[in-house]
Structure formats: C-alpha cells, structure tokens
Design a protein around this motif. Sequence first.
Motif, PDB file in Angstrom:
ATOM      1  N   LYS A   1       5.754   7.511   6.515  1.00 46.38           N
ATOM      2  CA  LYS A   1       5.288   8.702   7.226  1.00 46.38           C
ATOM      3  C   LYS A   1       5.111   9.900   6.294  1.00 46.38           C
ATOM      4  N   GLU A   2       5.589   9.771   5.037  1.00 41.32           N
ATOM      5  CA  GLU A   2       5.592  10.904   4.116  1.00 41.32           C
ATOM      6  C   GLU A   2       4.374  10.879   3.191  1.00 41.32           C
ATOM      7  N   ASN A   3       4.241  11.943   2.385  1.00 39.50           N
ATOM      8  CA  ASN A   3       3.097  12.066   1.468  1.00 39.50           C
ATOM      9  C   ASN A   3       3.530  12.382   0.036  1.00 39.50           C
ATOM     10  N   THR A   4       4.778  12.067  -0.299  1.00 38.22           N
ATOM     11  CA  THR A   4       5.275  12.301  -1.650  1.00 38.22           C
ATOM     12  C   THR A   4       4.769  11.195  -2.580  1.00 38.22           C
ATOM     13  N   GLU A   5       4.944  11.403  -3.892  1.00 38.55           N
ATOM     14  CA  GLU A   5       4.502  10.414  -4.874  1.00 38.55           C
ATOM     15  C   GLU A   5       5.266   9.099  -4.711  1.00 38.55           C
ATOM     16  N   ASN A   6       6.577   9.205  -4.477  1.00 37.26           N
ATOM     17  CA  ASN A   6       7.392   8.008  -4.267  1.00 37.26           C
ATOM     18  C   ASN A   6       6.930   7.261  -3.025  1.00 37.26           C
ATOM     19  N   ALA A   7       6.614   8.023  -1.970  1.00 39.10           N
ATOM     20  CA  ALA A   7       6.143   7.417  -0.725  1.00 39.10           C
ATOM     21  C   ALA A   7       4.805   6.703  -0.945  1.00 39.10           C
ATOM     22  N   LYS A   8       3.935   7.281  -1.745  1.00 38.81           N
ATOM     23  CA  LYS A   8       2.621   6.677  -1.996  1.00 38.81           C
ATOM     24  C   LYS A   8       2.751   5.338  -2.705  1.00 38.81           C
ATOM     25  N   GLN A   9       3.702   5.218  -3.627  1.00 38.16           N
ATOM     26  CA  GLN A   9       3.920   3.940  -4.314  1.00 38.16           C
ATOM     27  C   GLN A   9       4.371   2.868  -3.334  1.00 38.16           C
ATOM     28  N   VAL A  10       5.298   3.249  -2.441  1.00 38.47           N
ATOM     29  CA  VAL A  10       5.771   2.299  -1.426  1.00 38.47           C
ATOM     30  C   VAL A  10       4.630   1.907  -0.497  1.00 38.47           C
ATOM     31  N   GLN A  11       3.813   2.873  -0.117  1.00 34.28           N
ATOM     32  CA  GLN A  11       2.698   2.614   0.793  1.00 34.28           C
ATOM     33  C   GLN A  11       1.673   1.667   0.167  1.00 34.28           C
ATOM     34  N   GLU A  12       1.372   1.874  -1.101  1.00 34.74           N
ATOM     35  CA  GLU A  12       0.401   1.004  -1.783  1.00 34.74           C
ATOM     36  C   GLU A  12       0.917  -0.428  -1.892  1.00 34.74           C
ATOM     37  N   SER A  13       2.207  -0.565  -2.226  1.00 34.92           N
ATOM     38  CA  SER A  13       2.794  -1.908  -2.335  1.00 34.92           C
ATOM     39  C   SER A  13       2.823  -2.598  -0.978  1.00 34.92           C
ATOM     40  N   LEU A  14       3.184  -1.851   0.060  1.00 38.71           N
ATOM     41  CA  LEU A  14       3.259  -2.436   1.395  1.00 38.71           C
ATOM     42  C   LEU A  14       1.878  -2.818   1.908  1.00 38.71           C
ATOM     43  N   GLN A  15       0.870  -1.995   1.591  1.00 38.64           N
ATOM     44  CA  GLN A  15      -0.485  -2.313   2.046  1.00 38.64           C
ATOM     45  C   GLN A  15      -0.926  -3.678   1.522  1.00 38.64           C
ATOM     46  N   LYS A  16      -0.624  -3.974   0.272  1.00 34.24           N
ATOM     47  CA  LYS A  16      -0.978  -5.283  -0.293  1.00 34.24           C
ATOM     48  C   LYS A  16      -0.217  -6.404   0.403  1.00 34.24           C
TER      49      LYS A  16
ATOM     50  N   GLN B   1       0.946  -6.283   3.449  1.00 29.30           N
ATOM     51  CA  GLN B   1       0.429  -6.371   4.815  1.00 29.30           C
ATOM     52  C   GLN B   1      -0.805  -7.260   4.884  1.00 29.30           C
ATOM     53  N   LEU B   2      -1.712  -7.096   3.926  1.00 29.26           N
ATOM     54  CA  LEU B   2      -2.942  -7.876   3.917  1.00 29.26           C
ATOM     55  C   LEU B   2      -2.662  -9.352   3.630  1.00 29.26           C
ATOM     56  N   GLN B   3      -1.656  -9.613   2.769  1.00 28.69           N
ATOM     57  CA  GLN B   3      -1.327 -10.994   2.429  1.00 28.69           C
ATOM     58  C   GLN B   3      -0.492 -11.653   3.525  1.00 28.69           C
ATOM     59  N   GLY B   4       0.419 -10.891   4.122  1.00 25.55           N
ATOM     60  CA  GLY B   4       1.318 -11.446   5.134  1.00 25.55           C
ATOM     61  C   GLY B   4       0.814 -11.303   6.557  1.00 25.55           C
ATOM     62  N   HIS B   5      -0.346 -10.620   6.726  1.00 20.37           N
ATOM     63  CA  HIS B   5      -0.932 -10.402   8.054  1.00 20.37           C
ATOM     64  C   HIS B   5       0.070  -9.719   8.987  1.00 20.37           C
ATOM     65  N   CYS B   6       0.656  -8.636   8.473  1.00 23.40           N
ATOM     66  CA  CYS B   6       1.642  -7.894   9.244  1.00 23.40           C
ATOM     67  C   CYS B   6       1.364  -6.399   9.107  1.00 23.40           C
TER      68      CYS B   6
ATOM     69  N   LYS C   1      -9.381   0.119   2.299  1.00 21.41           N
ATOM     70  CA  LYS C   1      -9.111  -0.388   3.642  1.00 21.41           C
ATOM     71  C   LYS C   1      -8.066   0.474   4.332  1.00 21.41           C
ATOM     72  N   ALA C   2      -8.280   0.690   5.649  1.00 20.67           N
ATOM     73  CA  ALA C   2      -7.287   1.414   6.426  1.00 20.67           C
ATOM     74  C   ALA C   2      -6.026   0.560   6.532  1.00 20.67           C
ATOM     75  N   VAL C   3      -4.879   1.206   6.568  1.00 22.48           N
ATOM     76  CA  VAL C   3      -3.622   0.465   6.611  1.00 22.48           C
ATOM     77  C   VAL C   3      -3.571  -0.440   7.845  1.00 22.48           C
ATOM     78  N   CYS C   4      -3.067  -1.634   7.652  1.00 21.41           N
ATOM     79  CA  CYS C   4      -2.883  -2.627   8.722  1.00 21.41           C
ATOM     80  C   CYS C   4      -4.197  -3.113   9.323  1.00 21.41           C
ATOM     81  N   GLU C   5      -5.319  -2.854   8.659  1.00 26.96           N
ATOM     82  CA  GLU C   5      -6.610  -3.242   9.225  1.00 26.96           C
ATOM     83  C   GLU C   5      -6.679  -4.753   9.461  1.00 26.96           C
TER      84      GLU C   5
END
Length: 241
Positions: free
Chosen positions: A127-142, A144-149, A170-174
């Motif tokens: 839910k955040e927009n910090t640099e640390n949060a962005k790294q977590v978001q980028e890793s999770l997005q990948k 999500q696409l691989q695990g279909h979650c 791609k939009a998150v969770c697309e």
Amino acid sequence: MAGVSRCLKYSMFIFNFLFWVCGCIILGVSIWIRVNKDAQEALNINNSNMFVGADVLIAVGSIIMILGFLGCCGAIKESRCMLLLFFIGLLLILILQVTGGILGAVYKPQLEEGFNLVITEAANLLKENTENAKQVQESLQKFQLQGHCCGIVDGITDWGNNYNLVIDGKAVCECERKYQEENLCTYFQGRYVFKEPCKTVILNFLQTNMDIIMGIAFGMAVIEVLGLVFSMCLYCQIQRK
C-alpha cells in the motif's frame, strides 16, 4: 581381513568420489548463477537479496567438496587424520540436521507466528510508495504472474490505493482472458484480477511437496550415516595395522 579392508577402502573411495562430484556440480552451478548475467535474467534474479540462495549453495557445495576430498584421499592413502576429519565434519552436519528438525518441531508455533508477521508486514508494504516498498512490489508482481495469484493475504485489497499500479507494462494482478476461462480470475474495479492470494499458493506448494522434501532429508541422513559407518570401520582397521 585384507579382503574386507580392500572392500571398505574402495567402497569408501567410490562413495566419496560421488559425494565430491555432487559438490562440484552444486558449486559450479551456483557460481555460474552468481556471476552470469544471462542466467540471472533467465531465473529472474534482479535483486541483491535474491543472491542469498546462490551464496548458500556456494557454501554448501564447498563443504561437500571438502568432505568428499577428505574421504577420497583418506581412503586411498589410508590416512587416519583425513578419515577422522571427514568423520567429524559429517557428524557435525548430521547433528545440525537433527537439531534443526527438533527445533523446527518444538518451535513450530513460533515459526508460524513469525511467518505470519513477515507476511503481514510485506502486505502492508504493497500500500506504500517508498523505495523499499517498490522493490517488494516489483518482486511480488513477478511472482503473481508466475503463480497466478494476487496480493499476499487478502488478494487485490492488499494493494490498497495501488491496485491500478503498472509494473513492467502490466497492471498488478492482471488476469488475462485465457486464465478467466480456467476460473482463476475475479472482477474488481473494472478489470479482471487473479482471485487467489499468493500466501495460499505458497502454502499449497509446500504441502504438496512436503513428501518430496522429507524424502530428500531422509535420503541425505541415510547417506551421511553410511559415510560415518564406512569411515569409522576403515579408520579402525587402519589403526589395527
């Protein structure tokens, strides 16, 4: 006794030669992953934190190589010193494995609590927009696409106001149309997203592969016990000469 000694000697050598080869393979592959850019791209390793696994494999491969070398040379040269070092090293590894298993069983509730805490903290970062949060978001997005979650604990709602965030085009969770037909999607805020949280996918994967993990652990323990028996028998026979 000479026949028995010869049998033990070459059995010990073959056992440890295979042990040493396995160590070479693990060490070579892990170093290749660590230094080769193409391998890192193929395995989606683009975060410094993700190199920890490769570093652990380098350490494991090195230890296996050293133990295999000690066992091979100790058997061929009939060196009590090398055989003793091999025995002690293998015994320490076996003790660590057994200790880890016991501690895991005893502290299972605390481990589950710690896991849930880490998961919750990671979900809050979405839910955040910090640099640390962005790294977590980028890793999770990948993932999500691989695990279909989607998300970690509660699906798309974990992303809060970032639910329309675009990462790598791609939009998150697309959730694409082909997955809609497999009933993997749900409709949210004007678009389709994966409906299953990633925590569920991870837990299902662990439960499905638990038998394989236990089998590997049991197999390693059997191999280690055989190595201990071979080395101690050969050590005792060499000492009698």
